[in-house]
Write an enzyme that holds these catalytic residues in place. Structure first.
Site, PDB file in Angstrom:
ATOM      1  N   ARG A  18       0.681  -1.293  -0.156  1.00 38.06           N
ATOM      2  CA  ARG A  18       0.166  -0.050   0.014  1.00 38.06           C
ATOM      3  C   ARG A  18       0.930   1.285   0.076  1.00 38.06           C
ATOM      4  O   ARG A  18       0.684   2.312  -0.714  1.00 38.06           O
ATOM      5  CB  ARG A  18      -0.926   0.097   1.286  1.00 38.06           C
ATOM      6  CG  ARG A  18      -1.706   1.054   1.363  1.00 38.06           C
ATOM      7  CD  ARG A  18      -3.019   0.827   2.221  1.00 38.06           C
ATOM      8  NE  ARG A  18      -3.816   2.058   2.283  1.00 38.06           N
ATOM      9  CZ  ARG A  18      -3.931   2.701   3.373  1.00 38.06           C
ATOM     10  NH1 ARG A  18      -3.374   2.391   4.431  1.00 38.06           N
ATOM     11  NH2 ARG A  18      -4.729   3.849   3.229  1.00 38.06           N
ATOM     12  N   HIS A  68       0.531   4.101  -2.689  1.00 41.77           N
ATOM     13  CA  HIS A  68       0.427   5.478  -2.242  1.00 41.77           C
ATOM     14  C   HIS A  68       1.816   6.536  -2.759  1.00 41.77           C
ATOM     15  O   HIS A  68       1.346   7.675  -3.171  1.00 41.77           O
ATOM     16  CB  HIS A  68       0.334   5.840  -0.723  1.00 41.77           C
ATOM     17  CG  HIS A  68      -0.968   5.562  -0.390  1.00 41.77           C
ATOM     18  ND1 HIS A  68      -1.714   6.312   0.613  1.00 41.77           N
ATOM     19  CD2 HIS A  68      -1.839   4.579  -0.471  1.00 41.77           C
ATOM     20  CE1 HIS A  68      -2.981   5.866   0.751  1.00 41.77           C
ATOM     21  NE2 HIS A  68      -3.119   4.783   0.292  1.00 41.77           N
ATOM     22  N   ASN A 115      -4.059   8.524   5.794  1.00 44.34           N
ATOM     23  CA  ASN A 115      -2.661   7.765   6.488  1.00 44.34           C
ATOM     24  C   ASN A 115      -2.885   6.998   7.423  1.00 44.34           C
ATOM     25  O   ASN A 115      -1.768   6.464   7.765  1.00 44.34           O
ATOM     26  CB  ASN A 115      -1.714   9.118   6.687  1.00 44.34           C
ATOM     27  CG  ASN A 115      -2.370   9.553   8.114  1.00 44.34           C
ATOM     28  OD1 ASN A 115      -3.507   9.296   8.609  1.00 44.34           O
ATOM     29  ND2 ASN A 115      -1.582  10.513   8.650  1.00 44.34           N
ATOM     30  N   HIS A 138      -6.132  -5.829  -2.421  1.00 45.80           N
ATOM     31  CA  HIS A 138      -7.041  -5.915  -1.307  1.00 45.80           C
ATOM     32  C   HIS A 138      -7.323  -7.555  -0.957  1.00 45.80           C
ATOM     33  O   HIS A 138      -8.234  -7.767  -0.228  1.00 45.80           O
ATOM     34  CB  HIS A 138      -8.456  -5.273  -1.714  1.00 45.80           C
ATOM     35  CG  HIS A 138      -8.201  -4.000  -1.444  1.00 45.80           C
ATOM     36  ND1 HIS A 138      -9.320  -3.119  -1.951  1.00 45.80           N
ATOM     37  CD2 HIS A 138      -7.215  -3.141  -1.147  1.00 45.80           C
ATOM     38  CE1 HIS A 138      -8.916  -1.684  -1.499  1.00 45.80           C
ATOM     39  NE2 HIS A 138      -7.626  -1.727  -1.237  1.00 45.80           N
TER      40      HIS A 138
HETATM   41  C1  NAG Z   1      -2.086  11.340  10.144  1.00 47.00           C
HETATM   42  O1  NAG Z   1      -2.530  12.508   9.695  1.00 47.00           O
HETATM   43  C2  NAG Z   1      -3.039  13.087  11.297  1.00 47.00           C
HETATM   44  C3  NAG Z   1      -3.744  14.346  10.963  1.00 47.00           C
HETATM   45  O2  NAG Z   1      -4.834  14.144   9.704  1.00 47.00           O
HETATM   46  C4  NAG Z   1      -1.683  13.533  11.882  1.00 47.00           C
HETATM   47  O3  NAG Z   1      -2.178  13.818  13.090  1.00 47.00           O
HETATM   48  C5  NAG Z   1      -1.027  12.034  12.269  1.00 47.00           C
HETATM   49  O4  NAG Z   1       0.261  12.410  12.723  1.00 47.00           O
HETATM   50  C6  NAG Z   1      -0.781  11.345  10.885  1.00 47.00           C
HETATM   51  N1  NAG Z   1      -0.049  10.006  11.022  1.00 47.00           N
HETATM   52  C7  NAG Z   1       1.121   9.643  10.584  1.00 47.00           C
HETATM   53  C8  NAG Z   1       1.534   8.230  10.867  1.00 47.00           C
HETATM   54  O5  NAG Z   1       1.785  10.252   9.956  1.00 47.00           O
END
Ligand code: NAG
Ligand code: NAG
Ligand code: NAG
Ligand code: NAG
Ligand code: NAG
Ligand code: NAG
Ligand code: NAG
Length: 338
Positions: free
Chosen positions: A64, A68, A96, A194
């Site tokens: 994945r 991405h 994410n 998937h």
């Molecule tokens: C994923 O995004 C959120 C905000 O949308 C953020 O707070 C978080 O740290 C991010 N996670 C990673 C693993 O980067």
């Protein structure tokens, strides 16, 4: 001729820089690191295998992650970059939550840098790691053309417009892949990823509650499976709820064509999975994959190579070989595309 050690080192570095510039000029090649870093692919394979032993979910995670990476700015390792102050990177974007495998790429990069410094790009390491993950989970092996360079730009807001949503219908899926120069057949084939991995409840509650005026549950979902999913995913599930569901109900940990068999049994988990049966052309491709496992294995390998090769790949002078996959090389925070 005996040169002082300092001069020798400088000369050596100069030659190495030359090699990088020259070799990275062309299209991607199988065995790109044959001469410059012969242990690179084996090292990635070893690191991925160790990670998989302790955490099998890392394999779908790495596939994945590569996907991405490729769908946002091409396969240039942009997904691996950490945010810098004031510049949220792709990692911060909403889809994410289940991105994983960053530490595996870091580990492989660290070991490779120790063997052949500044030769192997992070984007290539990720492409190798995705292949190795397919081999571990599905015995699907293929050769990965390499020679990508790492990009210097990663922007959180570019993720949502480029990554297909789990709520997409057939038309939207085909269009999303077409923007990346991938065909409808590539889309159906790559959806088979998937066959392993997980989804979070909030991506499917739309199918389980208040689906439409006439039906609480999405009628294209098998009713017994829907009952099971409702127990796993209650209606009050929150956006960041950690509850997970296997994407392939039949063989959740094996990368195989059972995903397509599941679709035919109305066991597709996401709207975008079951959508493959809403169009006759796509349905014919699903049938082909459902009834011919060896065909899917082969086409999946081909489609992974194609995805890794044709989308805005950085070669030439556009990128760099990062020292650390999480940060661009110079100290400047060049996160905007000027
Ligand atoms: C994923 O995004 C959120 C905000 O949308 C953020 O707070 C978080 O740290 C991010 N996670 C990673 C693993 O980067
Ligand atoms: C690397 O070696 C393999 C196996 O010998 C060969 O198939 C491939 O063409 C080589 N690639 C390059 C770029 O030298
Ligand atoms: C898919 O969704 C788009 C956007 O909502 C819509 O315009 C289109 O008609 C839908 N296509 C199908 C086949 O449902
Ligand atoms: C479903 O719709 C009803 C009526 O609009 C609402 O009361 C209920 O909270 C909704 N349930 C969910 C899970 O969204
Ligand atoms: C959802 O509701 C159930 C009971 O209906 C409760 O046990 C659970 O804590 C709730 N979860 C959240 C995230 O509010
Ligand atoms: C089904 O998908 C194919 C391939 O994208 C497309 O050409 C065709 O128009 C679609 N059919 C319908 C009825 O939407
Ligand atoms: C798709 O192909 C066209 C024509 O070769 C090219 O201009 C475009 O950059 C490609 N798009 C992507 C996302 O790779």
């Amino acid at each position: 001729m005996v040169l002082p050690a300092q001069v020798e080192l400088v000369l050596l570095q100069f030659i190495m820089v030359l090699v990088v510039l020259v070799v990275n000029g062309g299209p991607l090649e199988i065995g790109f690191y044959n001469e410059s870093c012969p242990s690179a692919e084996e090292t990635v394979k070893w690191v991925v295998a160790r990670a998989y032993e302790s955490k099998p979910g890392i394999a779908p995670g790495l596939i994945r992650l590569h996907f991405h990476d490729c769908f946002v700015r091409g396969c240039d390792g942009s997904v691996l970059l950490d945010s810098t102050p004031g510049n949220p990177s792709e990692k911060e974007a909403d889809p994410n939550k289940s991105l994983q495998g960053f530490e595996v790429i870091d580990k492989a990069k660290e070991m490779i840098e120790a063997q052949c410094p500044h030769i192997v790009s992070c984007a290539d390491i990720l492409a190798f790691a995705a292949r190795d993950s397919a081999t571990l989970t599905g015995k699907i092996d293929y050769q990965v053309p390499a020679g990508r360079l790492d990009g210097r730009v990663s922007i959180a807001s570019e993720v949502l417009p480029n990554i297909p949503s789990p709520l997409f219908n057939a038309t939207q899926l085909v269009a999303n892949f077409a923007v990346k120069n991938l065909t409808a057949e590539d889309m159906v084939t790559l959806s088979g990823a998937h066959s392993i991995g997980i989804a979070h409840c909030d991506t499917i509650i739309n199918r389980l509650y208040n689906f439409s005026e006439t039906s609480d549950v999405d009628p294209s979902l098998d009713p017994i499976y829907a009952k099971f999913l409702k127990i796993k995913c209650p209606p009050n599930v929150t956006h960041m709820d950690p509850t997970i569901v296997q994407l392939d109900a039949l063989t959740p940990e094996t990368l195989d064509n059972e995903y397509y068999v599941g679709l035919k049994l109305n066991l597709g988990l996401l709207t975008s999975d079951q959508a493959l049966l809403t169009n006759e052309t796509l349905e014919a491709m699903v049938n082909m994959n459902a009834y011919h496992p060896e065909v899917w294995d082969w086409t999946f390998a081909q489609a992974m190579v194609k995805m890794g090769e044709i989308i805005e790949v950085e070669t030439g002078t556009e990128g760099e070989i990062r020292f650390n996959c999480r940060v661009i090389n110079s100290g400047s925070f060049a996160f905007t595309d000027q």
